[in-house]
Design a protein around this motif. Structure first.
Motif, mmCIF file in Angstrom:
data_model
loop_
_atom_site.group_PDB
_atom_site.id
_atom_site.type_symbol
_atom_site.label_atom_id
_atom_site.label_comp_id
_atom_site.label_asym_id
_atom_site.label_seq_id
_atom_site.Cartn_x
_atom_site.Cartn_y
_atom_site.Cartn_z
ATOM 1 N N GLY A 41 59.248 -37.795 -26.669
ATOM 2 C CA GLY A 41 60.255 -36.772 -26.865
ATOM 3 C C GLY A 41 59.920 -35.802 -27.985
ATOM 4 N N ARG A 42 58.851 -36.093 -28.717
ATOM 5 C CA ARG A 42 58.426 -35.218 -29.816
ATOM 6 C C ARG A 42 57.437 -34.165 -29.319
ATOM 7 N N ASN A 43 57.264 -33.137 -30.120
ATOM 8 C CA ASN A 43 56.232 -32.129 -29.856
ATOM 9 C C ASN A 43 54.905 -32.713 -30.326
ATOM 10 N N LEU A 44 54.137 -33.275 -29.389
ATOM 11 C CA LEU A 44 52.960 -34.049 -29.739
ATOM 12 C C LEU A 44 51.710 -33.183 -29.871
ATOM 13 N N HIS A 45 50.828 -33.625 -30.768
ATOM 14 C CA HIS A 45 49.494 -33.029 -30.856
ATOM 15 C C HIS A 45 48.851 -33.151 -29.475
ATOM 16 N N PRO A 46 48.240 -32.081 -28.946
ATOM 17 C CA PRO A 46 47.734 -32.134 -27.571
ATOM 18 C C PRO A 46 46.706 -33.240 -27.329
ATOM 19 N N GLY A 47 45.852 -33.523 -28.311
ATOM 20 C CA GLY A 47 44.878 -34.603 -28.136
ATOM 21 C C GLY A 47 45.561 -35.955 -28.058
ATOM 22 N N PHE A 48 46.572 -36.161 -28.892
ATOM 23 C CA PHE A 48 47.335 -37.408 -28.867
ATOM 24 C C PHE A 48 48.080 -37.541 -27.549
ATOM 25 N N ALA A 49 48.709 -36.455 -27.110
ATOM 26 C CA ALA A 49 49.485 -36.493 -25.867
ATOM 27 C C ALA A 49 48.599 -36.834 -24.677
ATOM 28 N N ALA A 50 47.359 -36.330 -24.674
ATOM 29 C CA ALA A 50 46.465 -36.535 -23.538
ATOM 30 C C ALA A 50 46.050 -37.988 -23.372
ATOM 31 N N THR A 51 46.009 -38.733 -24.463
ATOM 32 C CA THR A 51 45.540 -40.123 -24.394
ATOM 33 C C THR A 51 46.663 -41.146 -24.544
ATOM 34 N N TRP A 52 47.866 -40.705 -24.855
ATOM 35 C CA TRP A 52 48.942 -41.628 -25.190
ATOM 36 C C TRP A 52 49.260 -42.594 -24.055
ATOM 37 N N GLY A 53 49.158 -42.146 -22.821
ATOM 38 C CA GLY A 53 49.462 -43.022 -21.706
ATOM 39 C C GLY A 53 48.593 -44.262 -21.693
ATOM 40 N N GLU A 54 47.288 -44.113 -21.920
ATOM 41 C CA GLU A 54 46.379 -45.258 -21.946
ATOM 42 C C GLU A 54 46.520 -46.049 -23.243
ATOM 43 N N VAL A 55 46.611 -45.339 -24.365
ATOM 44 C CA VAL A 55 46.685 -46.019 -25.657
ATOM 45 C C VAL A 55 47.946 -46.872 -25.745
ATOM 46 N N SER A 56 49.074 -46.333 -25.313
ATOM 47 C CA SER A 56 50.342 -47.053 -25.452
ATOM 48 C C SER A 56 50.363 -48.345 -24.638
ATOM 49 N N THR A 90 52.976 -30.300 -35.050
ATOM 50 C CA THR A 90 53.003 -31.300 -33.982
ATOM 51 C C THR A 90 52.938 -32.700 -34.588
ATOM 52 N N TRP A 91 53.286 -33.696 -33.760
ATOM 53 C CA TRP A 91 53.292 -35.089 -34.200
ATOM 54 C C TRP A 91 52.056 -35.806 -33.667
ATOM 55 N N GLY A 92 51.442 -36.590 -34.530
ATOM 56 C CA GLY A 92 50.271 -37.371 -34.156
ATOM 57 C C GLY A 92 50.105 -38.537 -35.114
ATOM 58 N N LEU A 93 48.861 -38.836 -35.441
ATOM 59 C CA LEU A 93 48.556 -39.978 -36.294
ATOM 60 C C LEU A 93 47.930 -39.531 -37.605
ATOM 61 N N PRO A 94 48.151 -40.286 -38.695
ATOM 62 C CA PRO A 94 47.369 -40.046 -39.904
ATOM 63 C C PRO A 94 45.892 -40.211 -39.550
ATOM 64 N N GLY A 95 45.089 -39.265 -39.936
ATOM 65 C CA GLY A 95 43.672 -39.355 -39.593
ATOM 66 C C GLY A 95 42.944 -38.076 -39.937
ATOM 67 N N GLY A 96 41.671 -38.052 -39.592
ATOM 68 C CA GLY A 96 40.875 -36.877 -39.881
ATOM 69 C C GLY A 96 39.406 -37.115 -39.641
ATOM 70 N N TRP A 134 58.646 -43.781 -38.618
ATOM 71 C CA TRP A 134 58.503 -44.832 -37.609
ATOM 72 C C TRP A 134 59.351 -44.450 -36.407
ATOM 73 N N LEU A 135 58.748 -44.425 -35.233
ATOM 74 C CA LEU A 135 59.470 -44.074 -34.016
ATOM 75 C C LEU A 135 59.414 -45.229 -33.025
ATOM 76 N N PRO A 136 60.565 -45.607 -32.441
ATOM 77 C CA PRO A 136 60.515 -46.582 -31.346
ATOM 78 C C PRO A 136 59.677 -46.001 -30.204
ATOM 79 N N LEU A 137 58.970 -46.846 -29.510
ATOM 80 C CA LEU A 137 58.054 -46.390 -28.474
ATOM 81 C C LEU A 137 58.694 -45.416 -27.487
ATOM 82 N N PRO A 138 59.927 -45.662 -26.999
ATOM 83 C CA PRO A 138 60.498 -44.743 -26.011
ATOM 84 C C PRO A 138 60.738 -43.330 -26.547
ATOM 85 N N GLU A 139 60.785 -43.163 -27.866
ATOM 86 C CA GLU A 139 61.075 -41.843 -28.441
ATOM 87 C C GLU A 139 59.831 -41.006 -28.693
ATOM 88 N N VAL A 140 58.655 -41.596 -28.569
ATOM 89 C CA VAL A 140 57.430 -40.870 -28.932
ATOM 90 C C VAL A 140 57.235 -39.630 -28.075
#
Length: 281
Positions: free
Chosen positions: A135-150, A54-60, A127-133
């Motif tokens: 469209g990826r198979n997102l990490h579920p935690g990232f997907a759940a918060t992306w609306g507010e974060v973006s 899945t796609w998300g952010l560098p982190g840990g 690097w992904l343009p914002l509208p394309e994010v």
């Protein structure tokens, strides 16, 4: 000081299993192109990892002695060889699960920094343009918060109409020592963390415009002091006019005419009470 003690599984109050005994953090690096389109640096997680592929952010995992910013910058360096000195941290979004939290550190980059997997935890960095994010198979935690974060990734600048705020603060005898009153205000602002409707921690660029008897106000850490050579209102309008089109600018003033002028340029306004309430004044 305990070092690298964050690795391990834990369970939050919601019954979810998470990696990171002391919580975890990730770095959301944002670059706006010449047209104002945001691009975000995304990581495709290694197949063997938790939610691999899945796609998300560098982190840990965050270690016990680290804050979110320190942890996210360290993880991004380890996973993508990103240098923190090329970034400006804008704020931290908190996803609190009760007893465990993931903190998204939002940072601005002036360019599309070169990034490639630096260890086995990433299969790809892109690097992904914002509208394309989405469209990826997102990490579920990232997907759940992306609306507010973006909605909180634009750079933000607070412009202080210092003369107006000092007047609203109405310290005893402030009119006899405008320089001293202005200096105390700037020092108080530099020591306080301003509140944001979305971010748990907010690090806006702060520009303070001083004029008249207060034009020699000293530099204060974290604040850009602009001494007006003429009208303070004109200097504030000039600061707003120089802002980048994608930047959110908030002018703190009670002056009706100034509000109209900066509003015509796309800036928002807040009254001095908004700031003074946070300063406890």
């Amino acid at each position: 000081m305990t070092v690298r003690d964050g690795d391990g599984w834990t369970e939050c109050a919601l019954g979810h299993r998470h990696w990171g005994i002391h919580g975890a953090s990730g770095l959301l690096v944002v670059h706006h192109d010449d047209l104002g389109v945001p691009h975000v640096l995304m990581q495709k997680r290694a197949v063997w990892s938790h939610h691999g592929g899945t796609w998300g952010l560098p982190g840990g995992a965050r270690d016990s002695h680290e804050d979110a910013v320190t942890s996210a910058l360290r993880e991004a360096h380890e996973e993508a060889a990103l240098a923190g000195d090329a970034l400006r941290v804008q704020g931290v979004y908190l996803d609190d699960h009760g007893g465990w939290a993931f903190e998204t550190v939002i940072a601005e980059s002036a360019e599309l920094l070169a990034a490639a997997p630096a260890n086995a935890e990433s299969d790809e960095l892109r690097w992904l343009p914002l509208p394309e994010v989405t469209g990826r198979n997102l990490h579920p935690g990232f997907a759940a918060t992306w609306g507010e974060v973006s909605a909180a990734i634009a750079p933000e600048t607070i412009v202080l109409d210092v003369a107006n705020i000092v007047g609203a603060r109405a310290e005893h005898g402030w009119w006899r020592d405008r320089l001293g009153a202005a200096t105390r205000l700037l020092q108080d602002v530099s020591r306080r963390r301003l509140e944001h409707p979305v971010l748990a921690q907010w690090f806006p660029r702060v520009v303070a415009v001083v004029e008249g008897a207060a034009k020699n106000a000293p530099d204060v850490p974290g604040i850009q002091v602009v001494a007006a050579t003429g009208s303070g209102d004109d200097a504030i309008v000039d600061v707003v006019r120089r802002a980048r089109p994608w930047e959110r600018v908030v002018v703190v003033t009670a002056d009706r005419g100034l509000k109209e002028r900066v509003g015509a340029l796309g800036a928002e306004t807040m009254g001095p009470k908004w700031l003074l309430a946070q300063l406890g004044a």
